[in-house]
Design an enzyme around this catalytic site. Structure first.
Site, PDB file in Angstrom:
ATOM      1  N   ASP A 243       0.859  -1.166   0.000  1.00  0.00           N
ATOM      2  CA  ASP A 243       0.000   0.000   0.000  1.00  0.00           C
ATOM      3  C   ASP A 243       0.910   1.236   0.000  1.00  0.00           C
ATOM      4  O   ASP A 243       2.063   1.161   0.448  1.00  0.00           O
ATOM      5  CB  ASP A 243      -0.876  -0.054   1.263  1.00  0.00           C
ATOM      6  CG  ASP A 243      -1.605   1.243   1.497  1.00  0.00           C
ATOM      7  OD1 ASP A 243      -2.323   1.694   0.601  1.00  0.00           O
ATOM      8  OD2 ASP A 243      -1.434   1.816   2.600  1.00  0.00           O
TER       9      ASP A 243
ATOM     10  N   ASP B  94      -0.084   4.979   0.906  1.00  0.00           N
ATOM     11  CA  ASP B  94      -0.267   5.980   1.966  1.00  0.00           C
ATOM     12  C   ASP B  94      -0.407   5.329   3.336  1.00  0.00           C
ATOM     13  O   ASP B  94      -1.281   4.492   3.554  1.00  0.00           O
ATOM     14  CB  ASP B  94      -1.499   6.831   1.665  1.00  0.00           C
ATOM     15  CG  ASP B  94      -1.379   7.542   0.323  1.00  0.00           C
ATOM     16  OD1 ASP B  94      -0.277   8.004  -0.010  1.00  0.00           O
ATOM     17  OD2 ASP B  94      -2.395   7.609  -0.406  1.00  0.00           O
TER      18      ASP B  94
HETATM   19 MG   LIG Z   1      -2.899   3.082   3.609  1.00  0.00          MG
END
Ligand SMILES: [Mg+2]
Ligand SMILES: [Zn+2]
Length: 200
Positions: A14, A16
């Protein structure tokens, strides 16, 4: 689900809150800040010839909060700071758009795995929230949660696996890869899969 210890086909991250600090709907490359240990962890995985990819929800595009171009500039800055990724899979839709890629749907993981020519079941998904773990489960991948202060308690409790940080993730995966049967030489992966090597 119990995963055998074996060399992952790819490690999907992922973006962020996992690779970089979560700045909601950030369209400014100057605000990109790596998470602690991110560069070192990625470097170690790359040195071990493990493909690394980013799978990221960017609903700010669908919401009109950032442009696709701004998002691309942020992604380019991520690669400047953290090095090149073997694949990027990005969902620019929002909840309610009915797409099949926005996590917790498995589409991004399936897309990244296809680009990397590995099975989603050979992939490890590393993320900071429950959506990442749900997407991993839906894709048949192994999920590792790296909680931040934003991660909810129930997301941690329901995670299939939890790591302290990206250093812990890299050490765990590399230790397991060392313990796993040695992969065949470059170019042999298709042969290995044909013989069921990934099922050992
Ligand atoms: Mg995230
Ligand atoms: Zn989507």
């Amino acid at each position: 689900m119990v995963f055998e210890q074996r060399r992952p086909g790819a490690v999907l991250f992922d973006r962020d809150g996992t690779l970089i600090r979560d700045v909601p709907y950030n369209g400014d490359p100057a605000r990109v800040r790596p998470m602690p240990g991110a560069l070192e962890a990625l470097s170690r995985l790359r040195r071990a010839d493990l493909p690394v990819a980013v799978v990221t929800n960017q609903s700010g595009v669908a919401k009109g909060l950032i442009t696709a171009d701004e998002m691309e500039q942020v992604n380019a800055r991520v690669e400047e700071l953290l090095g090149p990724f073997d694949a990027w899979a990005i969902c620019v839709h929002d909840d309610g758009d009915g797409c099949t890629c926005r996590k917790p749907a498995p589409g991004l993981l399936i897309r990244a795995a296809a680009v990397l020519d590995v099975s989603p079941r050979e992939c490890v998904m590393v993320g900071d929230i429950g959506r990442d773990m749900e997407a991993a489960r839906a894709a048949g991948a192994r999920g590792i949660l790296v909680p931040t202060v934003e991660t909810r308690r129930e997301e941690i409790e329901h995670a299939p696996e939890v790591a302290d940080d990206l250093t812990d993730v890299a050490e765990r995966l590399l230790r397991e890869a060392d313990a796993a049967p040695a992969p065949v030489a470059a170019g042999g992966s298709a042969w290995s899969r044909a013989l069921g090597w990934s099922r050992w």
